[in-house]
Design a protein around this motif. Structure first.
Motif, PDB file in Angstrom:
ATOM      1  N   UNK A  23       0.836  -1.205   0.000  1.00 22.92           N
ATOM      2  CA  UNK A  23       0.000   0.000   0.000  1.00 22.92           C
ATOM      3  C   UNK A  23       0.874   1.260   0.000  1.00 22.92           C
ATOM      4  N   UNK A  24       1.896   1.281   0.883  1.00 23.42           N
ATOM      5  CA  UNK A  24       2.769   2.461   0.981  1.00 23.42           C
ATOM      6  C   UNK A  24       3.482   2.716  -0.346  1.00 23.42           C
ATOM      7  N   UNK A  25       4.058   1.679  -0.924  1.00 23.32           N
ATOM      8  CA  UNK A  25       4.855   1.861  -2.142  1.00 23.32           C
ATOM      9  C   UNK A  25       3.987   2.247  -3.341  1.00 23.32           C
ATOM     10  N   UNK A  26       2.792   1.664  -3.425  1.00 24.19           N
ATOM     11  CA  UNK A  26       1.986   1.855  -4.629  1.00 24.19           C
ATOM     12  C   UNK A  26       0.961   2.968  -4.556  1.00 24.19           C
ATOM     13  N   UNK A  27       0.485   3.305  -3.369  1.00 23.76           N
ATOM     14  CA  UNK A  27      -0.601   4.284  -3.305  1.00 23.76           C
ATOM     15  C   UNK A  27      -0.213   5.643  -2.742  1.00 23.76           C
ATOM     16  N   UNK A  28       0.938   5.743  -2.063  1.00 23.47           N
ATOM     17  CA  UNK A  28       1.376   7.060  -1.599  1.00 23.47           C
ATOM     18  C   UNK A  28       1.561   8.027  -2.779  1.00 23.47           C
ATOM     19  N   UNK A  29       2.154   7.587  -3.906  1.00 21.41           N
ATOM     20  CA  UNK A  29       2.285   8.530  -5.030  1.00 21.41           C
ATOM     21  C   UNK A  29       0.925   9.035  -5.532  1.00 21.41           C
ATOM     22  N   UNK A 228      -2.608   5.241 -14.704  1.00 22.89           N
ATOM     23  CA  UNK A 228      -1.771   5.235 -15.900  1.00 22.89           C
ATOM     24  C   UNK A 228      -0.424   5.917 -15.597  1.00 22.89           C
ATOM     25  N   UNK A 229      -0.484   6.964 -14.786  1.00 26.50           N
ATOM     26  CA  UNK A 229       0.718   7.746 -14.509  1.00 26.50           C
ATOM     27  C   UNK A 229       1.437   7.303 -13.231  1.00 26.50           C
ATOM     28  N   UNK A 230       0.915   6.274 -12.567  1.00 26.71           N
ATOM     29  CA  UNK A 230       1.442   5.932 -11.240  1.00 26.71           C
ATOM     30  C   UNK A 230       2.837   5.295 -11.283  1.00 26.71           C
ATOM     31  N   UNK A 231       3.726   5.815 -10.454  1.00 25.57           N
ATOM     32  CA  UNK A 231       5.088   5.291 -10.328  1.00 25.57           C
ATOM     33  C   UNK A 231       5.295   4.858  -8.883  1.00 25.57           C
ATOM     34  N   UNK A 232       5.381   3.550  -8.614  1.00 22.74           N
ATOM     35  CA  UNK A 232       5.559   3.122  -7.218  1.00 22.74           C
ATOM     36  C   UNK A 232       6.845   3.688  -6.602  1.00 22.74           C
ATOM     37  N   UNK A 233       6.839   3.844  -5.291  1.00 29.38           N
ATOM     38  CA  UNK A 233       8.027   4.331  -4.582  1.00 29.38           C
ATOM     39  C   UNK A 233       9.066   3.219  -4.492  1.00 29.38           C
ATOM     40  N   UNK A 234      10.323   3.613  -4.395  1.00 30.44           N
ATOM     41  CA  UNK A 234      11.379   2.628  -4.139  1.00 30.44           C
ATOM     42  C   UNK A 234      11.278   2.207  -2.672  1.00 30.44           C
ATOM     43  N   UNK A 235      11.990   1.146  -2.313  1.00 26.77           N
ATOM     44  CA  UNK A 235      11.995   0.676  -0.928  1.00 26.77           C
ATOM     45  C   UNK A 235      12.378   1.790   0.041  1.00 26.77           C
ATOM     46  N   UNK A 236      13.454   2.524  -0.321  1.00 20.05           N
ATOM     47  CA  UNK A 236      13.943   3.581   0.569  1.00 20.05           C
ATOM     48  C   UNK A 236      12.916   4.703   0.687  1.00 20.05           C
ATOM     49  N   UNK A 237      12.284   5.064  -0.437  1.00 18.31           N
ATOM     50  CA  UNK A 237      11.289   6.142  -0.407  1.00 18.31           C
ATOM     51  C   UNK A 237      10.058   5.743   0.407  1.00 18.31           C
ATOM     52  N   UNK A 238       9.721   4.467   0.342  1.00 15.48           N
ATOM     53  CA  UNK A 238       8.497   4.003   1.022  1.00 15.48           C
ATOM     54  C   UNK A 238       8.712   3.791   2.519  1.00 15.48           C
ATOM     55  N   UNK A 239       9.976   3.682   2.944  1.00 19.16           N
ATOM     56  CA  UNK A 239      10.287   3.315   4.334  1.00 19.16           C
ATOM     57  C   UNK A 239       9.602   4.215   5.380  1.00 19.16           C
ATOM     58  N   UNK A 240       9.669   5.568   5.234  1.00 19.31           N
ATOM     59  CA  UNK A 240       9.012   6.393   6.266  1.00 19.31           C
ATOM     60  C   UNK A 240       7.506   6.126   6.360  1.00 19.31           C
ATOM     61  N   UNK A 241       6.894   5.821   5.222  1.00 19.91           N
ATOM     62  CA  UNK A 241       5.443   5.585   5.237  1.00 19.91           C
ATOM     63  C   UNK A 241       5.118   4.218   5.819  1.00 19.91           C
ATOM     64  N   UNK A 242       6.020   3.253   5.559  1.00 17.97           N
ATOM     65  CA  UNK A 242       5.826   1.936   6.171  1.00 17.97           C
ATOM     66  C   UNK A 242       5.876   2.066   7.684  1.00 17.97           C
ATOM     67  N   UNK A 243       6.842   2.889   8.144  1.00 16.81           N
ATOM     68  CA  UNK A 243       6.964   3.063   9.598  1.00 16.81           C
ATOM     69  C   UNK A 243       5.715   3.738  10.168  1.00 16.81           C
TER      70      UNK A 243
END
Ligand code: ZN
Length: 267
Positions: A23-29, A228-243
């Motif tokens: 969810x964090x990696x794919x929907x935060x953007x 169509x325009x969605x770009x998932x976050x990288x692991x490092x970018x998603x980390x704060x949101x995972x936390x």
């Protein structure tokens, strides 16, 4: 193997880290883009994003409660409503209610009404043209006609009347569902070109006079473009949101615990 939106919802509901990480990696953007579009402003964006994430993380939040196998577009359309609800735009200087809009725009066709409704969703003619596959000049012409119709029904009018009242009109339309309203599946069939001519005619007859369905359709069109325009976050970018979502840092693979030293002695 593809990890689907349905599996994500199932895992999030069960409190599994995999679901929340996805969810964090794919929907935060997508949330960020919606916040930027609907006016969080660069200063308020990070805070609004945190509010949305903490809200959907609540066990009682409806976003993850539906038991229907949710196609991604349906899920994102629901998430979009959460994002918009977190923003509190200032009350319009001149209020305009949905009944007045409906009465004024009655003579317009379904497609024309969609072009006008996307103005309440803050889409300028160029972007509306992309969403509805229509020339921006046509969108402008339709909106000018709609402005005249609305002007004839209200005491005071401004050029930004529809946009200023967009949030309130959106809430009113979302709340106005009736028993004949079309299901998400009907809309997806329409968007994907799977509707028969007969089905289409039936759908259009209802939607042409139902602002709940017009709003629903416009939001799904918006979601298609977001995905169509969605770009998932990288692991490092998603980390704060995972936390933030309460998911611990990605654990090292479980098999490493069985490396020499941990493995049971043979014989
Ligand atoms: Zn309807």
């Amino acid at each position: 193997m593809i990890y689907t939106c349905y599996e994500m919802i199932r895992d999030c509901r069960a409190g599994r880290a995999e679901g929340w990480s996805h969810f964090a990696a794919n929907y935060v953007p997508a949330i960020r883009r919606l916040l930027a579009h609907y006016g969080a402003g660069p200063d308020g964006e990070a805070e609004a994003l945190n509010r949305v994430l903490l809200a959907v993380r609540q066990p009682e939040d409806s976003l993850f409660q539906s038991l229907e196998p949710s196609p991604e577009r349906w899920f994102l359309a629901q998430l979009r409503q959460k994002v918009v609800a977190e923003l509190a735009p200032p009350a319009a200087a001149i209020p305009l209610d949905l009944e007045t809009v409906a009465a004024a725009l009655e003579p317009l066709t379904l497609l024309e009404k969609q072009a006008v409704w996307l103005e309440t969703m803050l889409y300028p003619p160029a972007q509306t043209g992309v969403l509805l596959r229509m020339a921006p000049a046509t969108v402008e012409k339709i909106r000018a006609k709609a402005a005249d119709l609305i002007r004839g029904k209200v005491d005071s009018w401004s050029r930004t009347l529809l946009a200023d009242n967009g949030a309130a009109l959106g809430r009113a339309a979302a709340a106005a569902a009736g028993s004949e309203c079309l299901s998400p599946k009907t809309f997806f069939d329409l968007l994907d070109g799977r509707t028969t001519w007969q089905g289409r005619e039936q759908m259009e007859r209802h939607a042409a006079r139902c602002w709940h369905c017009i709003d629903h359709y416009c939001r799904l069109v918006e979601v298609v473009e977001l995905l169509r325009a969605n770009q998932p976050l990288s692991d490092a970018e998603a980390e704060p949101y995972r936390r933030l979502l309460g998911v611990a840092e990605k654990k090292r693979a479980a098999w490493k615990r069985w490396l020499p030293g941990g493995a049971p002695e043979a014989g």
